[in-house]
Design an enzyme around this catalytic site. Structure first.
Site, PDB file in Angstrom:
ATOM      1  N   GLN A  41       0.868  -1.128  -0.063  1.00 43.33           N
ATOM      2  CA  GLN A  41      -0.051   0.065  -0.114  1.00 43.33           C
ATOM      3  C   GLN A  41       0.996   1.308   0.085  1.00 43.33           C
ATOM      4  OE1 GLN A  41      -2.205  -1.058   3.459  1.00 43.33           O
ATOM      5  NE2 GLN A  41      -0.408  -1.610   4.490  1.00 43.33           N
ATOM      6  N   HIS A  72      -9.231   3.662  19.229  1.00 49.21           N
ATOM      7  CA  HIS A  72      -8.664   2.409  19.915  1.00 49.21           C
ATOM      8  C   HIS A  72      -9.100   2.038  21.284  1.00 49.21           C
ATOM      9  CE1 HIS A  72      -5.387   3.729  16.969  1.00 49.21           C
ATOM     10  NE2 HIS A  72      -5.547   2.566  16.579  1.00 49.21           N
ATOM     11  N   ASP A  96      -0.276   0.710  13.221  1.00 53.98           N
ATOM     12  CA  ASP A  96       0.188   1.962  13.874  1.00 53.98           C
ATOM     13  C   ASP A  96       0.302   1.845  15.446  1.00 53.98           C
ATOM     14  OD1 ASP A  96      -2.712   2.683  15.362  1.00 53.98           O
ATOM     15  OD2 ASP A  96      -3.179   2.028  13.565  1.00 53.98           O
ATOM     16  N   GLU A 115       0.771  -8.389  11.702  1.00 54.09           N
ATOM     17  CA  GLU A 115       0.641  -6.948  10.785  1.00 54.09           C
ATOM     18  C   GLU A 115       1.284  -7.514   9.411  1.00 54.09           C
ATOM     19  OE1 GLU A 115      -0.689  -3.846  10.214  1.00 54.09           O
ATOM     20  OE2 GLU A 115       0.533  -4.113   8.348  1.00 54.09           O
ATOM     21  N   ASP A 146       0.387 -12.285   6.728  1.00 53.47           N
ATOM     22  CA  ASP A 146      -1.013 -12.156   6.538  1.00 53.47           C
ATOM     23  C   ASP A 146      -1.955 -12.649   7.697  1.00 53.47           C
ATOM     24  OD1 ASP A 146      -3.533 -11.811   4.645  1.00 53.47           O
ATOM     25  OD2 ASP A 146      -3.538 -13.886   5.080  1.00 53.47           O
ATOM     26  N   GLY A 147      -2.836 -12.032   8.149  1.00 53.94           N
ATOM     27  CA  GLY A 147      -3.720 -12.564   9.256  1.00 53.94           C
ATOM     28  C   GLY A 147      -4.322 -13.676   9.182  1.00 53.94           C
ATOM     29  N   ASP A 164      -8.079  -5.163  13.859  1.00 54.35           N
ATOM     30  CA  ASP A 164      -7.910  -3.862  13.451  1.00 54.35           C
ATOM     31  C   ASP A 164      -7.340  -3.563  12.102  1.00 54.35           C
ATOM     32  OD1 ASP A 164      -7.415  -1.200  14.085  1.00 54.35           O
ATOM     33  OD2 ASP A 164      -5.800  -1.382  15.357  1.00 54.35           O
ATOM     34  N   SER A 165      -8.362  -3.925  11.227  1.00 51.13           N
ATOM     35  CA  SER A 165      -8.004  -3.681   9.809  1.00 51.13           C
ATOM     36  C   SER A 165      -8.216  -2.454   9.111  1.00 51.13           C
ATOM     37  CB  SER A 165      -8.837  -4.673   9.023  1.00 51.13           C
ATOM     38  OG  SER A 165     -10.082  -4.404   9.486  1.00 51.13           O
TER      39      SER A 165
HETATM   40  N1  SAM Z   1      -5.825   1.546  13.709  1.00 58.84           N
HETATM   41  C1  SAM Z   1      -6.006   1.938  12.547  1.00 58.84           C
HETATM   42  C2  SAM Z   1      -7.371   3.015  12.436  1.00 58.84           C
HETATM   43  O1  SAM Z   1      -6.971   3.784  13.142  1.00 58.84           O
HETATM   44  O2  SAM Z   1      -8.142   2.710  11.795  1.00 58.84           O
HETATM   45  C3  SAM Z   1      -6.820   0.813  11.912  1.00 58.84           C
HETATM   46  C4  SAM Z   1      -6.192   0.641  10.276  1.00 58.84           C
HETATM   47  S1  SAM Z   1      -4.740  -0.424  10.509  1.00 58.84           S
HETATM   48  C5  SAM Z   1      -3.177   0.895  10.277  1.00 58.84           C
HETATM   49  C6  SAM Z   1      -4.632  -1.558   9.664  1.00 58.84           C
HETATM   50  C7  SAM Z   1      -3.744  -2.221   9.334  1.00 58.84           C
HETATM   51  O3  SAM Z   1      -3.926  -3.687   8.971  1.00 58.84           O
HETATM   52  C8  SAM Z   1      -2.623  -1.747   8.532  1.00 58.84           C
HETATM   53  O4  SAM Z   1      -1.236  -1.557   8.862  1.00 58.84           O
HETATM   54  C9  SAM Z   1      -2.287  -2.952   7.237  1.00 58.84           C
HETATM   55  O5  SAM Z   1      -1.148  -3.046   6.736  1.00 58.84           O
HETATM   56  C10 SAM Z   1      -3.034  -3.956   8.086  1.00 58.84           C
HETATM   57  N2  SAM Z   1      -3.496  -5.315   7.315  1.00 58.84           N
HETATM   58  C11 SAM Z   1      -4.253  -5.163   6.329  1.00 58.84           C
HETATM   59  N3  SAM Z   1      -4.278  -6.116   5.701  1.00 58.84           N
HETATM   60  C12 SAM Z   1      -3.795  -7.339   6.469  1.00 58.84           C
HETATM   61  C13 SAM Z   1      -3.700  -8.588   6.463  1.00 58.84           C
HETATM   62  N4  SAM Z   1      -4.368  -9.412   5.783  1.00 58.84           N
HETATM   63  N5  SAM Z   1      -3.022  -9.511   7.610  1.00 58.84           N
HETATM   64  C14 SAM Z   1      -2.510  -8.411   8.674  1.00 58.84           C
HETATM   65  N6  SAM Z   1      -2.370  -7.167   8.666  1.00 58.84           N
HETATM   66  C15 SAM Z   1      -3.256  -6.445   7.620  1.00 58.84           C
END
Ligand code: SAM
Length: 281
Positions: A41, A72, A96, A115, A146-147, A164-165
Protein backbone atom coordinates in the site's frame (compact mmCIF):
# COMPACT_ATOMS: atom_id res chain seq x y z
CA UNK A 1 -16.62 0.46 2.25
CA UNK A 2 -15.09 3.81 3.05
CA UNK A 3 -13.89 6.99 1.42
CA UNK A 4 -11.94 7.62 -1.73
CA UNK A 5 -8.81 9.70 -1.78
CA UNK A 6 -9.29 12.67 -4.08
CA UNK A 7 -5.76 14.04 -4.06
CA UNK A 8 -3.37 11.17 -4.50
CA UNK A 9 -0.33 12.98 -3.04
CA UNK A 10 -0.13 14.97 0.14
CA UNK A 11 2.25 17.52 -1.35
CA UNK A 12 -0.86 19.43 -2.28
CA UNK A 13 -1.88 21.88 0.48
CA UNK A 14 -4.72 19.68 1.64
CA UNK A 15 -5.99 16.12 1.36
CA UNK A 16 -9.61 15.33 0.68
CA UNK A 17 -11.26 12.05 1.54
CA UNK A 18 -14.59 11.59 -0.19
CA UNK A 19 -17.14 9.59 1.79
CA UNK A 20 -19.76 9.80 -0.95
CA UNK A 21 -19.66 11.50 -4.35
CA UNK A 22 -20.53 14.92 -2.92
CA UNK A 23 -19.34 14.88 0.68
CA UNK A 24 -16.16 14.22 2.62
CA UNK A 25 -13.46 15.52 4.92
CA UNK A 26 -10.45 17.70 4.26
CA UNK A 27 -7.23 18.18 6.21
CA UNK A 28 -4.75 20.92 5.45
CA UNK A 29 -1.17 19.66 5.13
CA UNK A 30 1.54 21.57 7.00
CA UNK A 31 4.35 19.23 5.99
CA UNK A 32 4.80 15.76 4.57
CA UNK A 33 6.97 13.56 6.83
CA UNK A 34 6.84 10.31 4.88
CA UNK A 35 5.51 9.05 1.59
CA UNK A 36 6.42 5.67 0.08
CA UNK A 37 4.78 2.78 -1.68
CA UNK A 38 5.30 -0.47 0.23
CA UNK A 39 4.70 -3.91 -1.26
CA UNK A 40 1.09 -3.64 -0.09
CA UNK A 41 0.00 0.00 0.00
CA UNK A 42 0.97 3.65 -0.26
CA UNK A 43 2.00 4.91 3.20
CA UNK A 44 1.95 8.62 4.01
CA UNK A 45 2.42 10.65 7.18
CA UNK A 46 1.75 14.37 7.23
CA UNK A 47 1.33 17.06 9.86
CA UNK A 48 -1.93 18.93 10.32
CA UNK A 49 -2.01 21.98 12.56
CA UNK A 50 -5.00 20.78 14.62
CA UNK A 51 -4.75 16.97 14.55
CA UNK A 52 -0.95 16.55 14.62
CA UNK A 53 0.55 13.63 12.72
CA UNK A 54 -1.84 11.83 10.38
CA UNK A 55 -1.31 8.34 8.89
CA UNK A 56 -2.80 7.58 5.48
CA UNK A 57 -2.85 4.18 3.77
CA UNK A 58 -3.70 4.31 0.07
CA UNK A 59 -4.87 7.88 0.61
CA UNK A 60 -7.33 7.06 3.41
CA UNK A 61 -7.03 8.38 6.96
CA UNK A 62 -6.15 5.64 9.46
CA UNK A 63 -4.89 7.40 12.58
CA UNK A 64 -4.33 10.93 13.81
CA UNK A 65 -2.42 11.92 16.91
CA UNK A 66 -5.27 14.02 18.28
CA UNK A 67 -8.21 11.62 17.99
CA UNK A 68 -6.73 8.10 17.84
CA UNK A 69 -7.83 7.42 21.42
CA UNK A 70 -11.52 7.37 20.48
CA UNK A 71 -11.09 4.54 18.01
CA UNK A 72 -8.48 2.53 19.89
CA UNK A 73 -10.13 2.74 23.31
CA UNK A 74 -13.50 1.74 21.87
CA UNK A 75 -11.95 -1.12 19.91
CA UNK A 76 -10.12 -2.63 22.88
CA UNK A 77 -11.79 -1.91 26.22
CA UNK A 78 -15.30 -3.37 25.78
CA UNK A 79 -13.85 -6.87 25.29
CA UNK A 80 -11.11 -6.48 27.91
CA UNK A 81 -13.60 -5.44 30.60
CA UNK A 82 -16.19 -8.14 29.83
CA UNK A 83 -13.97 -11.24 29.44
CA UNK A 84 -13.48 -12.79 32.89
CA UNK A 85 -9.69 -13.17 32.48
CA UNK A 86 -8.17 -11.85 29.25
CA UNK A 87 -4.64 -13.29 29.16
CA UNK A 88 -3.69 -14.27 25.62
CA UNK A 89 -4.59 -11.71 23.01
CA UNK A 90 -4.22 -11.58 19.23
CA UNK A 91 -4.25 -8.34 17.23
CA UNK A 92 -4.53 -8.62 13.46
CA UNK A 93 -3.60 -5.45 11.55
CA UNK A 94 -3.27 -2.31 13.64
CA UNK A 95 0.25 -1.52 12.47
CA UNK A 96 0.12 1.97 13.97
CA UNK A 97 0.20 0.38 17.46
CA UNK A 98 -2.79 2.18 18.99
CA UNK A 99 -4.64 -1.05 19.82
CA UNK A 100 -1.50 -2.57 21.33
CA UNK A 101 -1.07 0.50 23.58
CA UNK A 102 -4.59 0.01 24.99
CA UNK A 103 -4.29 -3.78 25.47
CA UNK A 104 -1.01 -3.40 27.41
CA UNK A 105 -2.84 -1.39 30.09
CA UNK A 106 -4.13 -4.79 31.33
CA UNK A 107 -2.01 -7.44 33.09
CA UNK A 108 -2.23 -9.80 30.10
CA UNK A 109 0.20 -12.71 29.64
CA UNK A 110 0.85 -12.30 25.92
CA UNK A 111 -0.12 -10.24 22.90
CA UNK A 112 0.56 -11.63 19.47
CA UNK A 113 0.52 -8.80 16.94
CA UNK A 114 0.17 -9.89 13.32
CA UNK A 115 0.66 -7.12 10.75
CA UNK A 116 1.14 -7.79 7.05
CA UNK A 117 3.22 -4.73 6.22
CA UNK A 118 6.58 -4.33 8.01
CA UNK A 119 6.87 -0.83 6.55
CA UNK A 120 3.77 0.34 8.49
CA UNK A 121 5.48 -0.87 11.69
CA UNK A 122 8.65 1.04 10.83
CA UNK A 123 6.66 4.20 10.09
CA UNK A 124 4.76 3.77 13.38
CA UNK A 125 8.03 3.44 15.35
CA UNK A 126 9.36 6.61 13.74
CA UNK A 127 6.30 8.86 13.81
CA UNK A 128 3.78 7.50 16.35
CA UNK A 129 5.70 7.52 19.62
CA UNK A 130 3.53 5.06 21.54
CA UNK A 131 4.45 2.14 19.26
CA UNK A 132 8.17 1.64 20.07
CA UNK A 133 7.65 1.15 23.85
CA UNK A 134 4.82 -1.33 23.10
CA UNK A 135 7.06 -3.40 20.85
CA UNK A 136 9.75 -3.52 23.55
CA UNK A 137 7.24 -4.95 26.06
CA UNK A 138 8.21 -8.58 26.80
CA UNK A 139 4.58 -9.68 26.46
CA UNK A 140 4.43 -8.63 22.80
CA UNK A 141 5.33 -10.92 19.92
CA UNK A 142 5.32 -9.13 16.55
CA UNK A 143 4.71 -11.34 13.52
CA UNK A 144 4.87 -9.95 9.99
CA UNK A 145 2.32 -12.06 8.13
CA UNK A 146 -1.10 -12.09 6.54
CA UNK A 147 -3.69 -12.43 9.31
CA UNK A 148 -5.74 -15.14 7.61
CA UNK A 149 -2.68 -17.21 6.70
CA UNK A 150 -1.43 -16.84 10.27
CA UNK A 151 -4.73 -18.09 11.71
CA UNK A 152 -4.75 -21.04 9.33
CA UNK A 153 -1.25 -22.12 10.30
CA UNK A 154 -0.98 -21.64 14.06
CA UNK A 155 -2.27 -24.12 16.58
CA UNK A 156 -2.51 -21.95 19.68
CA UNK A 157 -5.71 -20.29 20.84
CA UNK A 158 -6.61 -16.88 22.25
CA UNK A 159 -8.98 -15.22 24.73
CA UNK A 160 -9.59 -12.18 22.55
CA UNK A 161 -8.90 -11.54 18.86
CA UNK A 162 -8.97 -7.90 17.75
CA UNK A 163 -9.37 -7.31 14.01
CA UNK A 164 -7.87 -3.83 13.54
CA UNK A 165 -7.98 -3.88 9.76
CA UNK A 166 -8.13 -1.10 7.24
CA UNK A 167 -10.97 -0.68 4.74
CA UNK A 168 -11.85 -3.79 2.70
CA UNK A 169 -9.54 -2.90 -0.17
CA UNK A 170 -6.02 -4.21 -0.89
CA UNK A 171 -4.52 -6.56 1.72
CA UNK A 172 -7.44 -6.07 4.13
CA UNK A 173 -10.00 -7.75 1.85
CA UNK A 174 -9.14 -11.16 3.36
CA UNK A 175 -9.91 -9.86 6.86
CA UNK A 176 -13.51 -9.06 5.95
CA UNK A 177 -14.44 -12.45 4.49
CA UNK A 178 -16.53 -15.24 6.03
CA UNK A 179 -13.66 -17.76 6.01
CA UNK A 180 -11.58 -15.35 8.08
CA UNK A 181 -14.17 -15.39 10.88
CA UNK A 182 -14.71 -19.13 10.58
CA UNK A 183 -10.97 -19.66 10.91
CA UNK A 184 -10.74 -17.15 13.79
CA UNK A 185 -13.42 -19.06 15.67
CA UNK A 186 -11.27 -22.21 15.58
CA UNK A 187 -8.49 -20.28 17.33
CA UNK A 188 -10.56 -19.20 20.34
CA UNK A 189 -10.34 -20.47 23.90
CA UNK A 190 -13.43 -21.80 25.60
CA UNK A 191 -14.34 -18.31 26.85
CA UNK A 192 -13.49 -15.84 24.11
CA UNK A 193 -14.40 -12.74 22.13
CA UNK A 194 -13.65 -11.47 18.63
CA UNK A 195 -13.90 -7.71 18.12
CA UNK A 196 -13.74 -6.17 14.65
CA UNK A 197 -14.02 -2.63 13.38
CA UNK A 198 -16.81 -2.66 10.81
CA UNK A 199 -17.41 0.83 9.44
CA UNK A 200 -19.54 3.94 9.51
CA UNK A 201 -23.17 3.47 10.56
CA UNK A 202 -24.13 6.26 8.17
CA UNK A 203 -22.13 5.34 5.06
CA UNK A 204 -21.63 1.58 5.43
CA UNK A 205 -24.93 0.35 6.84
CA UNK A 206 -25.51 -2.19 4.07
CA UNK A 207 -22.02 -3.61 4.66
CA UNK A 208 -22.75 -3.80 8.42
CA UNK A 209 -26.01 -5.62 7.62
CA UNK A 210 -24.17 -8.16 5.45
CA UNK A 211 -21.55 -8.68 8.19
CA UNK A 212 -24.31 -9.15 10.74
CA UNK A 213 -25.95 -11.92 8.68
CA UNK A 214 -22.60 -13.71 8.28
CA UNK A 215 -21.60 -13.33 11.92
CA UNK A 216 -24.93 -14.73 13.12
CA UNK A 217 -24.19 -17.96 11.26
CA UNK A 218 -20.88 -18.31 13.13
CA UNK A 219 -21.32 -16.88 16.65
CA UNK A 220 -24.10 -17.20 19.25
CA UNK A 221 -23.70 -13.60 20.45
CA UNK A 222 -23.45 -10.93 17.75
CA UNK A 223 -23.68 -7.39 19.08
CA UNK A 224 -22.68 -4.13 17.43
CA UNK A 225 -21.61 -1.02 19.28
CA UNK A 226 -20.74 2.51 18.23
CA UNK A 227 -18.17 5.05 19.36
CA UNK A 228 -16.94 8.48 18.32
CA UNK A 229 -14.35 8.70 15.52
CA UNK A 230 -14.02 12.33 14.43
CA UNK A 231 -11.66 11.72 11.50
CA UNK A 232 -13.49 8.71 10.04
CA UNK A 233 -16.45 8.92 7.63
CA UNK A 234 -19.53 10.15 9.46
CA UNK A 235 -17.69 10.81 12.74
CA UNK A 236 -18.89 7.67 14.54
CA UNK A 237 -17.71 4.11 14.07
CA UNK A 238 -19.26 0.67 14.44
CA UNK A 239 -17.58 -2.38 15.99
CA UNK A 240 -18.74 -6.01 16.16
CA UNK A 241 -18.56 -7.96 19.44
CA UNK A 242 -18.68 -11.69 18.64
CA UNK A 243 -18.72 -14.50 21.16
CA UNK A 244 -20.32 -17.76 22.16
CA UNK A 245 -20.23 -17.16 25.89
CA UNK A 246 -19.23 -13.62 26.90
CA UNK A 247 -22.04 -11.19 27.66
CA UNK A 248 -21.03 -7.79 26.25
CA UNK A 249 -23.20 -5.91 28.75
CA UNK A 250 -21.78 -7.42 31.96
CA UNK A 251 -18.55 -5.75 33.02
CA UNK A 252 -16.19 -7.97 35.01
CA UNK A 253 -13.83 -5.17 36.03
CA UNK A 254 -13.28 -1.42 35.97
CA UNK A 255 -11.38 -0.06 33.00
CA UNK A 256 -7.76 0.92 33.70
CA UNK A 257 -7.06 4.52 34.80
CA UNK A 258 -5.98 7.22 32.38
CA UNK A 259 -8.48 6.64 29.56
CA UNK A 260 -9.89 9.62 27.66
CA UNK A 261 -13.05 8.20 26.08
CA UNK A 262 -14.08 4.85 27.56
CA UNK A 263 -15.70 4.27 30.97
CA UNK A 264 -18.53 2.14 32.35
CA UNK A 265 -21.26 4.57 31.25
CA UNK A 266 -19.85 4.89 27.74
CA UNK A 267 -19.73 1.08 27.56
CA UNK A 268 -23.45 0.69 28.22
CA UNK A 269 -24.34 3.62 25.97
CA UNK A 270 -22.22 2.27 23.09
CA UNK A 271 -24.36 -0.88 22.80
CA UNK A 272 -27.62 1.13 22.69
CA UNK A 273 -28.15 1.42 18.93
CA UNK A 274 -30.38 3.98 17.22
CA UNK A 275 -33.49 2.70 15.38
CA UNK A 276 -32.00 3.15 11.89
CA UNK A 277 -29.27 0.62 12.81
CA UNK A 278 -31.39 -1.70 14.92
CA UNK A 279 -34.03 -1.99 12.23
CA UNK A 280 -31.43 -2.90 9.62
CA UNK A 281 -29.15 -5.32 11.38
N1 SAM B 1 -5.87 1.52 13.84
C1 SAM B 1 -6.22 1.84 12.50
C2 SAM B 1 -7.22 2.88 12.44
O1 SAM B 1 -6.97 3.87 13.08
O2 SAM B 1 -8.21 2.72 11.75
C3 SAM B 1 -6.71 0.67 11.73
C4 SAM B 1 -6.03 0.63 10.51
S1 SAM B 1 -4.52 -0.20 10.73
C5 SAM B 1 -3.36 0.95 10.23
C6 SAM B 1 -4.77 -1.41 9.53
C7 SAM B 1 -3.56 -2.28 9.37
O3 SAM B 1 -3.98 -3.56 8.90
C8 SAM B 1 -2.56 -1.74 8.35
O4 SAM B 1 -1.36 -1.46 8.99
C9 SAM B 1 -2.44 -2.86 7.32
O5 SAM B 1 -1.14 -3.02 6.83
C10 SAM B 1 -2.90 -4.06 8.14
N2 SAM B 1 -3.40 -5.16 7.32
C11 SAM B 1 -4.13 -5.07 6.19
N3 SAM B 1 -4.40 -6.28 5.71
C12 SAM B 1 -3.84 -7.18 6.56
C13 SAM B 1 -3.78 -8.59 6.59
N4 SAM B 1 -4.35 -9.34 5.62
N5 SAM B 1 -3.13 -9.18 7.63
C14 SAM B 1 -2.55 -8.45 8.61
N6 SAM B 1 -2.57 -7.09 8.61
C15 SAM B 1 -3.20 -6.47 7.60
Amino acid sequence: MTGRAKDKDTDTKEIREYHASSVGLFFTVDSVLYRKQSSYQKIEVFVNESFGKVLLLDGLIQTTEKDEFFYHEMLVHPACTTHSSPQNILVIGGGDGGALKEILRYPVESVCHVEIDAQVIEVGKEYFPWLSPCLKDKRVDLVIADGLEFLREIERTFDIIFVDSSEPIGPSVALHRRDFYETAKKRLNEEAVVVAQIGSPLYHLEFIRECSATFKEIFKTVRFYVGPAPSYPGGSWCYAFLSDNVDPLVLQRDPPPGLKCYNRDIHQAAFALPPFMKDTI
